[in-house]
Design a protein around this motif. Structure first.
Motif, PDB file in Angstrom:
ATOM      1  N   LEU A 115      67.168  40.545-115.041  1.00 23.93           N
ATOM      2  CA  LEU A 115      65.934  40.126-115.703  1.00 23.93           C
ATOM      3  C   LEU A 115      64.845  39.926-114.662  1.00 23.93           C
ATOM      4  N   ARG A 116      65.229  39.327-113.518  1.00 26.00           N
ATOM      5  CA  ARG A 116      64.295  39.118-112.420  1.00 26.00           C
ATOM      6  C   ARG A 116      63.829  40.466-111.850  1.00 26.00           C
ATOM      7  N   VAL A 117      64.783  41.411-111.727  1.00 22.16           N
ATOM      8  CA  VAL A 117      64.426  42.744-111.234  1.00 22.16           C
ATOM      9  C   VAL A 117      63.429  43.396-112.186  1.00 22.16           C
ATOM     10  N   PHE A 118      63.673  43.246-113.494  1.00 16.68           N
ATOM     11  CA  PHE A 118      62.755  43.814-114.480  1.00 16.68           C
ATOM     12  C   PHE A 118      61.360  43.232-114.307  1.00 16.68           C
ATOM     13  N   THR A 119      61.299  41.906-114.111  1.00 12.31           N
ATOM     14  CA  THR A 119      59.998  41.263-113.929  1.00 12.31           C
ATOM     15  C   THR A 119      59.304  41.784-112.681  1.00 12.31           C
ATOM     16  N   TYR A 120      60.084  41.910-111.602  1.00 10.08           N
ATOM     17  CA  TYR A 120      59.509  42.463-110.367  1.00 10.08           C
ATOM     18  C   TYR A 120      58.976  43.867-110.589  1.00 10.08           C
ATOM     19  N   VAL A 121      59.739  44.691-111.326  1.00 11.93           N
ATOM     20  CA  VAL A 121      59.295  46.073-111.566  1.00 11.93           C
ATOM     21  C   VAL A 121      57.961  46.074-112.305  1.00 11.93           C
ATOM     22  N   THR A 122      57.830  45.207-113.329  1.00 16.19           N
ATOM     23  CA  THR A 122      56.559  45.204-114.065  1.00 16.19           C
ATOM     24  C   THR A 122      55.413  44.763-113.154  1.00 16.19           C
ATOM     25  N   ILE A 123      55.660  43.728-112.325  1.00 13.92           N
ATOM     26  CA  ILE A 123      54.581  43.250-111.452  1.00 13.92           C
ATOM     27  C   ILE A 123      54.190  44.338-110.450  1.00 13.92           C
ATOM     28  N   THR A 148      57.602  53.324-108.725  1.00 10.77           N
ATOM     29  CA  THR A 148      57.868  51.898-108.591  1.00 10.77           C
ATOM     30  C   THR A 148      59.213  51.528-109.187  1.00 10.77           C
ATOM     31  N   SER A 149      59.482  52.029-110.396  1.00  8.02           N
ATOM     32  CA  SER A 149      60.752  51.677-111.023  1.00  8.02           C
ATOM     33  C   SER A 149      61.911  52.132-110.146  1.00  8.02           C
ATOM     34  N   LEU A 150      61.805  53.372-109.669  1.00  5.15           N
ATOM     35  CA  LEU A 150      62.880  53.935-108.850  1.00  5.15           C
ATOM     36  C   LEU A 150      63.104  53.111-107.597  1.00  5.15           C
ATOM     37  N   LEU A 151      62.022  52.851-106.862  1.00  4.39           N
ATOM     38  CA  LEU A 151      62.156  52.239-105.544  1.00  4.39           C
ATOM     39  C   LEU A 151      62.390  50.735-105.614  1.00  4.39           C
ATOM     40  N   THR A 152      62.052  50.101-106.744  1.00  2.00           N
ATOM     41  CA  THR A 152      62.346  48.673-106.838  1.00  2.00           C
ATOM     42  C   THR A 152      63.777  48.438-107.273  1.00  2.00           C
ATOM     43  N   VAL A 153      64.271  49.314-108.160  1.00  2.00           N
ATOM     44  CA  VAL A 153      65.629  49.114-108.667  1.00  2.00           C
ATOM     45  C   VAL A 153      66.658  49.541-107.618  1.00  2.00           C
ATOM     46  N   PRO A 155      67.147  49.291-104.246  1.00  2.00           N
ATOM     47  CA  PRO A 155      67.790  48.342-103.335  1.00  2.00           C
ATOM     48  C   PRO A 155      68.698  47.350-104.046  1.00  2.00           C
ATOM     49  N   TYR A 156      68.345  46.959-105.287  1.00  2.00           N
ATOM     50  CA  TYR A 156      69.227  46.040-106.002  1.00  2.00           C
ATOM     51  C   TYR A 156      70.498  46.750-106.428  1.00  2.00           C
ATOM     52  N   ALA A 157      70.359  48.051-106.726  1.00  3.71           N
ATOM     53  CA  ALA A 157      71.534  48.816-107.150  1.00  3.71           C
ATOM     54  C   ALA A 157      72.509  48.980-105.989  1.00  3.71           C
ATOM     55  N   VAL A 158      71.985  49.225-104.770  1.00  4.84           N
ATOM     56  CA  VAL A 158      72.904  49.371-103.636  1.00  4.84           C
ATOM     57  C   VAL A 158      73.183  48.034-102.964  1.00  4.84           C
ATOM     58  N   ARG A 159      72.508  46.989-103.403  1.00  9.80           N
ATOM     59  CA  ARG A 159      72.729  45.630-102.889  1.00  9.80           C
ATOM     60  C   ARG A 159      72.690  45.560-101.373  1.00  9.80           C
ATOM     61  N   GLU A 160      71.560  45.933-100.836  1.00 13.94           N
ATOM     62  CA  GLU A 160      71.433  45.865 -99.384  1.00 13.94           C
ATOM     63  C   GLU A 160      70.258  44.976 -99.009  1.00 13.94           C
ATOM     64  N   SER A 161      70.105  44.736 -97.704  1.00 16.07           N
ATOM     65  CA  SER A 161      69.073  43.822 -97.244  1.00 16.07           C
ATOM     66  C   SER A 161      67.700  44.492 -97.315  1.00 16.07           C
ATOM     67  N   TYR A 162      66.651  43.702 -97.084  1.00 20.89           N
ATOM     68  CA  TYR A 162      65.294  44.229 -97.106  1.00 20.89           C
ATOM     69  C   TYR A 162      65.088  45.294 -96.034  1.00 20.89           C
ATOM     70  N   ALA A 163      65.738  45.111 -94.886  1.00 17.57           N
ATOM     71  CA  ALA A 163      65.549  46.066 -93.801  1.00 17.57           C
ATOM     72  C   ALA A 163      66.043  47.444 -94.222  1.00 17.57           C
ATOM     73  N   ILE A 164      67.223  47.482 -94.869  1.00 19.94           N
ATOM     74  CA  ILE A 164      67.763  48.762 -95.340  1.00 19.94           C
ATOM     75  C   ILE A 164      66.819  49.376 -96.368  1.00 19.94           C
ATOM     76  N   GLN A 165      66.285  48.503 -97.232  1.00 19.12           N
ATOM     77  CA  GLN A 165      65.358  48.966 -98.260  1.00 19.12           C
ATOM     78  C   GLN A 165      64.139  49.632 -97.622  1.00 19.12           C
TER      79      GLN A 165
END
Lengths: 295, 331
Positions: free
Chosen positions: B34-42, B267-272, B274-284
């Motif tokens: 749900l948080r990821v969805f909110t981030y994607v919209t923002i 945006t949808s692709l690139l925001t989702v 990193p959460y899908a691969v569950r990696e750190s911000y640096a990897i993202q």
């Protein structure tokens, strides 16, 4: 103020100005030759710069190699890396129409800076590092200011490099070809210069100079990943103020801003210099967009 | 009264919006998504606003991070320190951001292309430095924690309701962008992108058009920044560094700048991802960088532009074949 105090302050100002001014001059020269010669606004300059310091740290402190050998290894590794990316990525876009070219290069170098910066962040983490050489804590008096030996060594090395670079660009055949490239790319090709080879040489020279300056920076100061952003914004200001493509302008601007920064840091707070740089840049950009030293 | 006939070509868009509208309900069981969805919209709001500037008007502004940051800090401070309601703080924050955006855009009247990009980029660095130094406003590197959620009639808007609030904001943003592009102002914007000297000579007020574009997109960026501030656990100046501007730029261009749908795809692709691969911000960020280089090398116009282009090409081939057939038949 007593006479000795003034002498002390002058000595401190002189050493700091020379040290940071030389670093800035080299970094800005790198930026200018790359932008003027190849049309690449190198947004990854900060990363190209700081990776020199990190690799030197890796070879010298972590692998316990000799300092000269680790410096050589750093440069060889980085030059090989730059050769590779030039060949694989950058070479495709030299002949694109100039409006499109700049967008591509901005994208490519932003991508480069993201990749390199975050690789550094993952391997070394966001700590502050310093390269402790055997003479790290020793000092030499300059006008009664006890200057660290590493500063004196760094200043010597950097000024020799700057002189060699200046001589190379001014008097050798290759230097003349590079300067011709900066002036007019197509015409240089018509004059019988091998443009592809000259472009590669320019790319290697300018990124190598940036990394070398970063290496010396690592010997003189402590560094962390945020140093790359600082170096990047300051050198860009210097290039825009000095006039793009003007090597002499960028060298002079390096010293000018180095001195300004030393003075501001001594009498105000360190980040004051960033605000002053910004104000100077804005005024110059609005009043004289082509910079002070036209090429 | 004439009832408008239903246009079949709009069916996929309608179905897709129903799906997006239902998505928070489906995701409401998992707090993370749900948080990821909110981030994607923002972030969709942010990249649409940036696209308005870069993709349509050709103004390469990189000051998005600073504008969003100012709005986030303004609305958080107004609510936490002065006790204003969200419904006052939100528009005030957006207006503050507009003022900053117009200020940042001022050099754009004289500088073109690359120089403008550099000017905004350096100003962005300076503003983040101001955030770091101005500790009474931002708490510096320690960060501002406990930014409250908005309330309606005493009920806290959080979780799924906050997601819908952001979705509504995105809907309004897209509507405004669509209307703006189909007005005469939108035409003027695109003309400026092609050649602003020529546009000026046609009697279009270039300075005014540019200022309107800066103001509109900064307002949107400010609104998104304020929304981002309320969902983030902690606000630090580092969040709004140049990395944020670059991230939004990548999302816009990977998706395809100069189209309304492109940035949303990117945006949808690139925001989702990193959460899908569950990696750190640096990897993202490394993934972002690699994607950027690949997009720059291999296809122009981004992912959406590529798909659209191939569709149009196949359509064109069919029509071309037909005309040839008809011609031979006529003979």
């Amino acid at each position: 103020m007593a006479y000795e105090e003034i002498i002390f302050l002058v000595g401190a100002f002189l050493v700091n100005t020379l040290a940071s001014g030389l670093v800035y001059s080299l970094a800005t020269t790198s930026l200018t030759t790359m932008y003027g010669g190849l049309g690449i606004p190198n947004i990854a300059l900060g990363q190209f710069f700081i990776i020199g310091a990190y690799l030197l740290y890796f070879f010298y402190v972590q692998l316990h190699l000799n300092l000269i050998i680790s410096a050589l290894a750093t440069m060889v590794m980085l030059i090989a890396f730059y050769f590779l990316i030039e060949k694989v990525v950058f070479r495709r876009f030299y002949s694109a129409p100039s409006g499109e070219r700049i967008v591509f290069f901005v994208l490519l170098t932003i991508g480069m800076s993201q990749i390199l910066g975050n690789i550094i962040l993952i391997t070394f983490e966001a700590n502050t590092y310093r390269i402790v050489t055997p003479w790290y804590y020793e000092t030499i008096n300059v006008l009664s200011f006890p200057s660290p030996v590493s500063y004196i060594l760094g200043i010597t090395l950097l000024s020799v490099t700057l002189c060699v670079l200046f001589w190379f660009l001014r008097y050798t055949k290759y230097g003349k070809a590079i300067r011709a490239l900066v002036q007019d790319r197509e015409m240089t090709g018509l004059m019988g210069v091998n443009i592809t080879r000259m472009s590669t040489l320019t790319f290697l020279l300018s990124s190598g100079v940036a990394s070398f300056a970063g290496m010396i920076y690592g010997l003189m100061y402590s560094f962390d990943p945020s140093a790359s952003g600082m170096i990047f914004s300051m050198t860009f200001v210097m290039m825009l103020v000095g006039g793009r493509g003007s090597v002499l302008g960028s060298m002079i601007m390096g010293f000018f801003f180095g001195g300004l920064q030393a003075a501001l840091t001594m009498f105000f707070f360190p980040s004051a210099s960033l605000y002053v740089f910004f104000a100077v840049m804005l005024i110059i950009l609005l009043a004289k967009p082509e910079g002070l030293f036209k090429r | 009264m004439k009832i408008r006939e239903f246009d079949k070509s709009k069916l996929p868009i309608l179905l897709f919006s129903v799906f997006v509208f239902a998505l928070p309900l489906i995701l409401s069981n998992t707090a993370l998504w749900l948080r990821v969805f909110t981030y994607v919209t923002i972030f969709c709001i942010l990249s649409s606003a940036m696209n308005l500037m870069i993709g349509f008007a050709g103004q390469f502004s990189l000051g998005v991070g600073a504008i969003a940051g100012l709005a986030a800090y303004t609305s958080a401070n107004l609510m936490m320190r002065y006790g204003f309601s969200f419904w006052v703080a939100f528009p005030v924050a957006a207006l503050t951001a507009t003022a900053l955006g117009v200020g940042l855009g001022f050099p754009g009247l004289r500088l073109r292309g690359f120089y403008f990009a550099m000017a905004t980029l350096i100003m962005q660095n300076v503003i983040v430095q101001i955030f770091l130094d101005w500790t009474s406003f931002t708490k510096g590197d320690i960060g501002l924690t406990g930014v409250p959620f908005p309330t309606i009639f005493g009920v806290e808007v959080r979780g799924i309701y906050y997601a819908y609030l952001c979705l509504a904001a995105l809907g309004i943003t897209l509507y405004v962008v669509y209307k703006l592009l189909n007005s005469s102002l939108g035409m003027a914007m695109r003309a400026i992108r092609e050649d602003d000297v020529l546009t000026e000579s046609l009697g279009i007020n270039v300075a005014r058009t540019k200022m309107i574009v800066y103001a509109t997109s900064s307002f949107m960026i400010g609104a998104a920044g304020s929304l981002l501030g309320h969902i983030s656990m902690v606000l630090t100046p580092r969040m709004f560094e140049i990395g944020l501007s670059f991230q939004i730029l990548v999302q816009t261009i990977v998706g395809g700048g100069g189209t309304i749908v492109g940035p949303l795809v990117g945006t949808s692709l690139l925001t989702v991802l990193p959460y899908a691969v569950r990696e750190s911000y640096a990897i993202q960020d490394i993934i972002n960088g690699i994607l950027m280089i690949i997009v720059a090398i291999s296809f122009k116009g981004g992912i959406y532009g590529q798909i659209k282009g191939s569709l149009q090409r196949s359509k064109k081939e069919i029509t071309e074949n037909k005309t040839i057939d008809e011609k031979t038949y006529e003979r």
